[in-house]
Design a protein around this motif. Structure first.
Motif, mmCIF file in Angstrom:
data_model
loop_
_atom_site.group_PDB
_atom_site.id
_atom_site.type_symbol
_atom_site.label_atom_id
_atom_site.label_comp_id
_atom_site.label_asym_id
_atom_site.label_seq_id
_atom_site.Cartn_x
_atom_site.Cartn_y
_atom_site.Cartn_z
ATOM 1 N N LEU A 97 0.492 -1.052 -0.049
ATOM 2 C CA LEU A 97 -0.031 -0.115 -0.037
ATOM 3 C C LEU A 97 0.828 1.390 -0.090
ATOM 4 O O LEU A 97 1.905 1.302 0.786
ATOM 5 C CB LEU A 97 -0.734 0.061 1.209
ATOM 6 N N SER A 98 0.372 2.344 -0.631
ATOM 7 C CA SER A 98 0.893 3.572 -0.682
ATOM 8 C C SER A 98 -0.079 4.856 -0.208
ATOM 9 O O SER A 98 -1.338 4.331 -0.320
ATOM 10 C CB SER A 98 1.605 4.008 -1.933
ATOM 11 N N PRO A 99 0.202 6.008 0.244
ATOM 12 C CA PRO A 99 -0.687 6.970 0.561
ATOM 13 C C PRO A 99 -1.435 7.038 -0.704
ATOM 14 O O PRO A 99 -1.201 7.171 -1.899
ATOM 15 C CB PRO A 99 0.140 8.235 0.931
ATOM 16 N N GLY A 100 -2.924 7.124 -0.279
ATOM 17 C CA GLY A 100 -4.102 7.348 -1.405
ATOM 18 C C GLY A 100 -4.487 6.011 -1.799
ATOM 19 O O GLY A 100 -5.580 6.207 -2.541
ATOM 20 N N ASP A 101 -4.214 4.926 -1.413
ATOM 21 C CA ASP A 101 -4.681 3.646 -1.640
ATOM 22 C C ASP A 101 -5.990 3.456 -0.778
ATOM 23 O O ASP A 101 -6.012 3.970 0.232
ATOM 24 C CB ASP A 101 -3.739 2.519 -1.444
ATOM 25 N N HIS A 102 -6.713 2.376 -1.170
ATOM 26 C CA HIS A 102 -7.746 1.991 -0.336
ATOM 27 C C HIS A 102 -7.781 0.582 -0.293
ATOM 28 O O HIS A 102 -7.308 -0.240 -1.204
ATOM 29 C CB HIS A 102 -9.124 2.380 -1.361
ATOM 30 N N ILE A 103 -8.281 0.119 0.928
ATOM 31 C CA ILE A 103 -8.251 -1.415 1.445
ATOM 32 C C ILE A 103 -9.729 -1.809 1.911
ATOM 33 O O ILE A 103 -10.367 -1.095 2.513
ATOM 34 C CB ILE A 103 -7.287 -1.737 2.427
ATOM 35 N N VAL A 104 -10.156 -3.005 1.498
ATOM 36 C CA VAL A 104 -11.520 -3.297 1.806
ATOM 37 C C VAL A 104 -11.140 -4.539 2.989
ATOM 38 O O VAL A 104 -10.311 -5.321 2.571
ATOM 39 C CB VAL A 104 -12.138 -4.004 0.774
ATOM 40 N N TRP A 121 -1.420 7.488 7.433
ATOM 41 C CA TRP A 121 -0.557 7.457 6.473
ATOM 42 C C TRP A 121 -1.284 7.629 5.049
ATOM 43 O O TRP A 121 -0.598 7.426 3.957
ATOM 44 C CB TRP A 121 0.328 6.138 6.342
ATOM 45 N N GLY A 122 -2.584 7.981 5.123
ATOM 46 C CA GLY A 122 -3.269 8.267 3.813
ATOM 47 C C GLY A 122 -3.931 7.182 3.170
ATOM 48 O O GLY A 122 -4.150 7.221 1.915
ATOM 49 N N VAL A 123 -3.994 6.211 3.913
ATOM 50 C CA VAL A 123 -4.781 4.947 3.478
ATOM 51 C C VAL A 123 -6.040 4.944 3.843
ATOM 52 O O VAL A 123 -6.592 5.223 4.990
ATOM 53 C CB VAL A 123 -4.015 3.652 3.712
ATOM 54 N N SER A 124 -7.185 4.745 2.999
ATOM 55 C CA SER A 124 -8.555 4.545 3.267
ATOM 56 C C SER A 124 -9.167 3.360 3.305
ATOM 57 O O SER A 124 -8.415 2.411 2.759
ATOM 58 C CB SER A 124 -9.350 5.814 2.222
ATOM 59 N N TRP A 125 -10.235 3.014 3.861
ATOM 60 C CA TRP A 125 -10.602 1.738 3.982
ATOM 61 C C TRP A 125 -12.025 1.546 4.275
ATOM 62 O O TRP A 125 -12.632 2.575 4.739
ATOM 63 C CB TRP A 125 -10.181 1.121 5.303
ATOM 64 N N ASP A 126 -12.539 0.367 3.955
ATOM 65 C CA ASP A 126 -14.043 0.286 4.209
ATOM 66 C C ASP A 126 -14.184 -1.145 4.806
ATOM 67 O O ASP A 126 -13.451 -1.972 4.275
ATOM 68 C CB ASP A 126 -14.823 0.152 2.801
ATOM 69 N N ALA A 127 -15.014 -1.327 5.447
ATOM 70 C CA ALA A 127 -15.078 -2.732 6.112
ATOM 71 C C ALA A 127 -16.663 -3.181 6.000
ATOM 72 O O ALA A 127 -17.719 -2.403 6.085
ATOM 73 C CB ALA A 127 -15.094 -2.458 7.638
#
Ligand code: PLP
Length: 381
Positions: A90-97, A117-123
């Protein structure tokens, strides 16, 4: 001939008798550094034990074989493995589910550390493929799955979610801690990386904390090894040795964990004090069909709700005699706990809050009849 049955690999993969002495068991190479024959003249490729150590290397090769991957890496804990993986991909700006009911430590790592660190996420609830698909964004780089989940034992269809992740150009990671590679091999179903807390079933004796990553992609394996050495959260030689020793008996232990869990589930199901049993081996479990397809058997984790609510649940946790009241799971000894007050207390007030009438057990490999008798006396006394 090819001798590659699971139990054979568990005992032999990466574990040739020691070249120098013939020792049948891989020695504990308790050393930080290695003598060189002339500058840069490494004898067997080892120069410094953060980068590589023969005991850890044996464990890493064994884990890769058990998960049917090409590269295994061993870490100081499951969380160290997760942190190294996410910082690699992952890098800043990326997204994880992540799963709606992700392991608490995973949720904390993503929401409290990576978000900064700029990583967005959804659960999202990953027993629903459409919910996973709907959570994907153009920035999604990782879909992170756990199956079965903790503590409600929800099931995700690994093959389907791997496909959804790949269609979006994302990696599919599976935390395989609850099932272990004996029951389920995510890489053979399309996942890219498997994560383990080897503290649990792989180590299996509640005497060591450790973690692992295994991948089917050699190039990704190289990048992970680079970050493992760069960040340095490696498994020490003695911890690696304990985990390797545990892994040898994984198959026989998992067979007994599953058989004992089935006995316990049968006894709890008919009990008047129990309102619901959560176990993927039950026909009534919504994930049963998928679990049957992707798991060898249904494992040793069971949760259940008590008709009389929280007080009855707390009372039961304090009355068992063979089941020990404690956190963690996956060891030879049976454990009981109250997720609402213990492992999942941090979810209070959130949408992930666990019902107070719930009890979770890690069914060990003691006599199954004793385990059933212990639970029944704790429910009745
Ligand atoms: C325990 C656990 C972890 C974290 O592993 P540690 O070894 O405690 O750092 C991650 N995922 C799951 C499913 C776990 O049960």
């Amino acid at each position: 001939m090819k001798f590659d049955g699971f139990e054979t690999l568990a005992i032999h993969a990466g574990q040739e008798p020691d070249a120098g002495t013939g020792a049948v068991v891989v020695p504990i190479y308790q050393t930080s550094t290695y003598a060189q024959d002339g500058v840069g003249g490494l004898r067997q490729g080892y120069e410094y034990s953060r980068t590589g150590n023969p005991t850890r290397a044996a464990l890493e090769e064994c884990l890769a074989a058990l998960e049917d991957g090409v590269r295994g890496l061993a870490f100081a804990s499951g969380m160290a493995a997760e942190d190294t993986l996410l910082r690699t991909v992952l890098s800043p700006g990326d997204h994880i589910v992540i799963p709606g009911d992700a392991y608490g430590g995973t949720f904390r790592l993503v929401s409290k550390v990576f978000e900064r660190w700029g990583v967005s996420w959804d659960a999202v609830d990953q027993s629903d493929n459409d919910a996973v698909r709907a959570a994907i964004r153009p920035q999604t780089k990782v879909v992170w799955t756990e199956t079965p989940t903790n503590p409600l034992l929800n099931i995700t269809d690994i093959e389907a979610v791997a496909q959804i992740a790949h269609d979006a150009g994302a990696l599919h990671v599976v935390d395989n801690t609850f099932a272990s590679p004996y029951l389920q091999r995510p890489l053979t179903l399309g996942a890219d990386v498997v994560v383990h807390s080897t503290t649990k079933y792989l180590g299996g004796h509640s005497d060591v904390v450790g973690g692992a990553l295994v991948t089917s992609d050699a190039e990704l394996g190289e990048r992970l090894a680079f970050h493992q050495n760069t960040m340095g959260a490696v498994a020490g030689p003695f911890d690696s040795w304990l985990t390797l020793r545990g892994a040898k008996t994984l198959g026989v232990r998992m067979d007994r964990h599953s058989a004992n869990a089935e006995k316990v589930v049968a006894a709890l199901e008919g009990h008047p004090a129990v309102s619901h049993v959560y176990y993927p081996g039950l026909d009534s479990h919504p994930g049963h069909k998928v679990a049957e397809r992707q798991m060898r058997s249904f494992g040793g984790m069971v949760s259940f709700s008590l008709r009389d609510g929280e007080k009855a649940a707390l009372k039961m946790c304090e009355r068992t005699q063979v089941f020990t009241l404690g956190e963690s799971l996956g060891g030879v000894e049976s454990l009981i706990e109250h997720p609402g007050r213990m492992t999942h207390a941090s979810t209070a007030g959130s949408p992930l809050e666990v019902s107070a009438d719930l009890v979770r057990i890690s069914v060990g490999i003691e006599s199954g009849d004793d385990l059933v008798a212990d639970l029944l006396q704790a429910l009745e006394s």
